[in-house]
Design an enzyme around this catalytic site. Structure first.
Site, PDB file in Angstrom:
ATOM      1  N   LYS A  42      -1.509  -3.908 -15.217  1.00  0.00           N
ATOM      2  CA  LYS A  42      -2.594  -3.692 -14.252  1.00  0.00           C
ATOM      3  C   LYS A  42      -2.096  -3.943 -12.846  1.00  0.00           C
ATOM      4  O   LYS A  42      -1.300  -4.862 -12.619  1.00  0.00           O
ATOM      5  CB  LYS A  42      -3.717  -4.696 -14.578  1.00  0.00           C
ATOM      6  CG  LYS A  42      -4.901  -4.661 -13.646  1.00  0.00           C
ATOM      7  CD  LYS A  42      -6.077  -3.966 -14.307  1.00  0.00           C
ATOM      8  CE  LYS A  42      -7.217  -3.687 -13.353  1.00  0.00           C
ATOM      9  NZ  LYS A  42      -6.970  -2.520 -12.491  1.00  0.00           N
ATOM     10  N   LYS A  79      -0.269 -13.372 -11.173  1.00  0.00           N
ATOM     11  CA  LYS A  79      -1.700 -13.540 -10.860  1.00  0.00           C
ATOM     12  C   LYS A  79      -2.540 -13.441 -12.135  1.00  0.00           C
ATOM     13  O   LYS A  79      -3.389 -14.287 -12.398  1.00  0.00           O
ATOM     14  CB  LYS A  79      -2.103 -12.436  -9.879  1.00  0.00           C
ATOM     15  CG  LYS A  79      -3.472 -12.583  -9.289  1.00  0.00           C
ATOM     16  CD  LYS A  79      -3.780 -11.421  -8.352  1.00  0.00           C
ATOM     17  CE  LYS A  79      -2.802 -11.343  -7.205  1.00  0.00           C
ATOM     18  NZ  LYS A  79      -3.162 -10.290  -6.235  1.00  0.00           N
ATOM     19  N   ASP A 104      -5.655 -16.228 -16.499  1.00  0.00           N
ATOM     20  CA  ASP A 104      -5.931 -15.841 -17.887  1.00  0.00           C
ATOM     21  C   ASP A 104      -6.570 -14.465 -18.029  1.00  0.00           C
ATOM     22  O   ASP A 104      -7.529 -14.278 -18.789  1.00  0.00           O
ATOM     23  CB  ASP A 104      -6.808 -16.901 -18.575  1.00  0.00           C
ATOM     24  CG  ASP A 104      -6.092 -18.227 -18.694  1.00  0.00           C
ATOM     25  OD1 ASP A 104      -4.898 -18.213 -19.039  1.00  0.00           O
ATOM     26  OD2 ASP A 104      -6.708 -19.270 -18.404  1.00  0.00           O
ATOM     27  N   LYS A 119       2.098  -2.115 -10.148  1.00  0.00           N
ATOM     28  CA  LYS A 119       1.618  -1.746  -8.813  1.00  0.00           C
ATOM     29  C   LYS A 119       2.015  -0.311  -8.530  1.00  0.00           C
ATOM     30  O   LYS A 119       3.038   0.165  -9.044  1.00  0.00           O
ATOM     31  CB  LYS A 119       2.255  -2.654  -7.754  1.00  0.00           C
ATOM     32  CG  LYS A 119       1.458  -2.704  -6.469  1.00  0.00           C
ATOM     33  CD  LYS A 119       0.267  -3.608  -6.610  1.00  0.00           C
ATOM     34  CE  LYS A 119      -0.579  -3.642  -5.382  1.00  0.00           C
ATOM     35  NZ  LYS A 119      -1.658  -4.633  -5.524  1.00  0.00           N
TER      36      LYS A 119
HETATM   37  P1  NAD Z   1      -7.940  -2.516   3.490  1.00  0.00           P
HETATM   38  O1  NAD Z   1      -7.171  -1.261   3.746  1.00  0.00           O
HETATM   39  O2  NAD Z   1      -9.368  -2.433   3.084  1.00  0.00           O
HETATM   40  O3  NAD Z   1      -7.900  -3.470   4.774  1.00  0.00           O
HETATM   41  C1  NAD Z   1      -6.711  -3.838   5.422  1.00  0.00           C
HETATM   42  C2  NAD Z   1      -7.073  -4.174   6.859  1.00  0.00           C
HETATM   43  O4  NAD Z   1      -5.913  -4.689   7.514  1.00  0.00           O
HETATM   44  C3  NAD Z   1      -7.538  -2.956   7.655  1.00  0.00           C
HETATM   45  O5  NAD Z   1      -8.688  -3.272   8.399  1.00  0.00           O
HETATM   46  C4  NAD Z   1      -6.333  -2.657   8.555  1.00  0.00           C
HETATM   47  O6  NAD Z   1      -6.703  -2.058   9.785  1.00  0.00           O
HETATM   48  C5  NAD Z   1      -5.761  -4.039   8.746  1.00  0.00           C
HETATM   49  N1  NAD Z   1      -4.344  -4.003   9.090  1.00  0.00           N
HETATM   50  C6  NAD Z   1      -3.386  -3.208   8.573  1.00  0.00           C
HETATM   51  N2  NAD Z   1      -2.202  -3.452   9.176  1.00  0.00           N
HETATM   52  C7  NAD Z   1      -2.436  -4.438  10.059  1.00  0.00           C
HETATM   53  C8  NAD Z   1      -1.615  -5.132  10.985  1.00  0.00           C
HETATM   54  N3  NAD Z   1      -0.324  -4.846  11.107  1.00  0.00           N
HETATM   55  N4  NAD Z   1      -2.180  -6.089  11.753  1.00  0.00           N
HETATM   56  C9  NAD Z   1      -3.493  -6.385  11.633  1.00  0.00           C
HETATM   57  N5  NAD Z   1      -4.318  -5.755  10.790  1.00  0.00           N
HETATM   58  C10 NAD Z   1      -3.793  -4.796  10.018  1.00  0.00           C
HETATM   59  O7  NAD Z   1      -7.055  -3.314   2.434  1.00  0.00           O
HETATM   60  P2  NAD Z   1      -7.536  -4.502   1.490  1.00  0.00           P
HETATM   61  O8  NAD Z   1      -7.908  -3.920   0.183  1.00  0.00           O
HETATM   62  O9  NAD Z   1      -8.475  -5.382   2.232  1.00  0.00           O
HETATM   63  O10 NAD Z   1      -6.137  -5.251   1.258  1.00  0.00           O
HETATM   64  C11 NAD Z   1      -5.647  -6.200   2.194  1.00  0.00           C
HETATM   65  C12 NAD Z   1      -4.621  -7.069   1.499  1.00  0.00           C
HETATM   66  O11 NAD Z   1      -5.234  -7.721   0.386  1.00  0.00           O
HETATM   67  C13 NAD Z   1      -3.402  -6.336   0.922  1.00  0.00           C
HETATM   68  O12 NAD Z   1      -2.279  -7.196   0.991  1.00  0.00           O
HETATM   69  C14 NAD Z   1      -3.793  -6.123  -0.532  1.00  0.00           C
HETATM   70  O13 NAD Z   1      -2.650  -5.970  -1.363  1.00  0.00           O
HETATM   71  C15 NAD Z   1      -4.510  -7.430  -0.805  1.00  0.00           C
HETATM   72  N6  NAD Z   1      -5.433  -7.399  -1.941  1.00  0.00           N
HETATM   73  C16 NAD Z   1      -6.462  -6.530  -1.999  1.00  0.00           C
HETATM   74  C17 NAD Z   1      -7.345  -6.580  -3.084  1.00  0.00           C
HETATM   75  C18 NAD Z   1      -8.557  -5.685  -3.176  1.00  0.00           C
HETATM   76  O14 NAD Z   1      -9.345  -5.851  -4.123  1.00  0.00           O
HETATM   77  N7  NAD Z   1      -8.782  -4.785  -2.223  1.00  0.00           N
HETATM   78  C19 NAD Z   1      -7.132  -7.487  -4.129  1.00  0.00           C
HETATM   79  C20 NAD Z   1      -6.061  -8.388  -4.037  1.00  0.00           C
HETATM   80  C21 NAD Z   1      -5.229  -8.333  -2.928  1.00  0.00           C
END
Ligand code: NAD
Length: 472
Positions: free
Chosen positions: A70, A94, A99, A106
């Site tokens: 996943k 993670k 669990d 990815k």
């Molecule tokens: P998203 O695309 O919804 O939001 C990312 C935000 O970060 C956007 O608003 C973007 O403009 C901003 N951003 C991008 N580059 C930037 C920079 N250089 N400086 C400042 N802001 C910047 O993405 P998301 O889903 O919120 O994911 C964000 C992080 O969280 C990633 O690392 C992702 O892997 C992680 N993550 C997401 C989820 C999920 O359910 N969406 C789950 C676990 C981890």
């Protein structure tokens, strides 16, 4: 080929450090760390103007110690094999930590989303899905992707629709091929906001520990705690929303266009709505504004909690000495380099690691997958039964006491759990118990949270190998 060749190495450096808390045979540790497979696909896109462009995408399967694997799919111009491999490894750890019975994977497509029309994006996503189907890299029993940066319910719906169309009814649980779907396609209530809600539950639990807070010179509870958030996307916005609803004050936001700081607090709903409507953070009232790439200095603004929720490697050896927060809460995946993390630790700054803190997304994705396999909405079988049982109980109390409850008591108590209630309760339970597993090992081994979380996860992966008779 990779633009940031060190990310997977960073993850493995963290794993090596965590492994010193365990006593695993070296061969088993090497197998746990290795990425089992990385698929690189490239295909042509006919753009709206008739020109042809080659699109590159990846899917990494880090560990198949549990199946399906996943991990989200991201759309990013910076995507590369190293990044996708590192993020797949983080998914392995993670899922193990909290669990969730999945291996780690990815995916990524190397595009700048803003440069393509909706039609072009749809063609890219559907073709990428076709490539995954061809390689047995998607399906409810083998590999279940989900959303990540730049991928939301619309893109997920295109992937699900393509998969279901290709399987043409041959798989009864085909909807379980991906999570983060819109409700109509088999999504689960609460998935969109799950990661941010999980970040909130994790932080709430962390700041509730009186002895930990005392050591940091902080009071318990979120009320009045100041927060700087980087990234006002899915994770950043929902985390900030729930934190501020529970009394925290969002004082700074760092985004692509720059950063704003307001000591009195920023109205997170207003800031989010303004950006979603196409506005810039810099249009909003603030005490301090930094423009463009200067905004990264916002990570050094004074606050109790720094919440990087955008991209990886933003806290490193250069800026870690200047971070003023006392807690770094990793909403994003891999926001802290190994050197940055070491410096933060030496400075007594507590880090809530990504593999724990943002695991709410995969937790609720797991619930969505279970819903797709069982073909029934959570709560459907018992919601009305629970409501009438609770009403019967209230009436029995009324009879015994001879006094009547008013209608508002019935409205609050004589209800059954809805799908959203069940999902949020499962998420809260996962985040709270995950925190205490991590904290207990950290205390027992005098280790930081990241090492403790990783060691817990690595031990569980090792146990899975033992269960299968490999590395007995
Ligand atoms: P998203 O695309 O919804 O939001 C990312 C935000 O970060 C956007 O608003 C973007 O403009 C901003 N951003 C991008 N580059 C930037 C920079 N250089 N400086 C400042 N802001 C910047 O993405 P998301 O889903 O919120 O994911 C964000 C992080 O969280 C990633 O690392 C992702 O892997 C992680 N993550 C997401 C989820 C999920 O359910 N969406 C789950 C676990 C981890």
């Amino acid at each position: 080929m990779s633009a940031s060749p060190k990310f997977f190495e960073q993850v493995n450096r963290y794993v090596d450090k965590a492994a010193t808390l365990l006593s695993l045979p070296d061969g088993l540790l090497q197998q746990i760390k290795a990425c089992n497979a990385v698929y690189h696909v490239s295909f042509p896109l006919r753009r709206d103007d008739g020109t042809i462009e080659v699109i590159h995408g990846w899917r990494a399967h880090h560990s198949q110690h549990r199946l399906p694997v996943k991990g989200g799919i991201r759309l990013s111009v910076h995507a590369n094999e190293d990044e996708v491999t590192a993020l797949a490894a983080l998914m392995t750890y993670k899922c193990a930590l909290v669990d969730i019975p999945f291996g780690g994977a990815k995916g990524a497509i190397k595009v700048d989303k803003s440069k393509y029309s909706d039609g072009e994006l749809e063609r890219i996503i559907r073709r990428y899905t076709f490539e995954l189907v061809q390689r047995n890299c998607i399906g409810p029993g083998v590999d279940v992707p989900g959303p990540d940066m730049g991928v939301g319910p619309r893109e997920v719906a295109w992937i699900a629709d393509t998969y279901i169309a290709l399987k043409a009814g041959a798989e009864v649980s085909a909807a379980g091929c991906i999570t983060g779907k819109p409700l109509a396609l088999g999504g689960v209530r609460g998935r969109l906001e799950a990661t941010g809600r999980g970040v909130y539950f994790g932080l709430r639990e962390a700041v509730a520990q009186a002895d930990d807070m005392q050591r940091l010179g902080m009071t318990t509870g979120l009320d009045g705690k100041t927060v700087v958030v980087q990234g006002l996307g899915n994770v950043g916005y929902f985390s900030a929303k729930y934190l501020s609803e529970d009394g925290a004050r969002i004082v700074g936001i760092v985004e692509r266009e720059g950063a704003i700081y307001n000591a009195a607090g920023i109205d997170i709903e207003q800031a989010y709505a303004h950006r979603v409507a196409g506005g810039s953070l810099l249009d909003l009232e603030a005490d301090v504004k930094l423009t463009g790439t200067d905004g990264i200095a916002g990570l050094e603004w004074p606050c109790d909690i720094l919440l990087p929720a955008a991209i990886e490697n933003v806290l490193h050896a250069d800026n870690a000495p200047r971070v003023q927060a006392r807690i770094v809460a990793e909403g994003a995946n891999g926001p802290t380099t190994a050197d940055g993390g070491r410096i933060l630790s030496e400075r007594g700054i507590v880090q809530l690691p990504d593999l724990y803190l943002n695991s709410g997304g995969v937790t609720v994705s797991y619930f969505e997958w279970l819903k797709n396999l069982s073909h029934v909405r959570f709560g459907r079988m018992e919601q009305r039964f629970e409501a009438s049982s609770n009403a019967r109980l209230l009436r029995a109390v009324e009879e015994l006491t001879g006094s009547k409850f008013n209608q508002s008591v019935f409205d609050q108590v004589a209800v059954g759990a809805s799908e959203l209630d069940i999902v949020n309760s499962g998420l809260e339970d996962t985040m709270v118990s995950g925190f205490h597993q991590m904290r207990e090992l950290a205390r027992a081994k005098n280790a930081d949270f990241r090492s403790a979380a990783l060691a817990t996860a690595v031990q569980k992966v090792a146990n899975a190998y033992h269960e299968r008779g490999i590395f007995p």
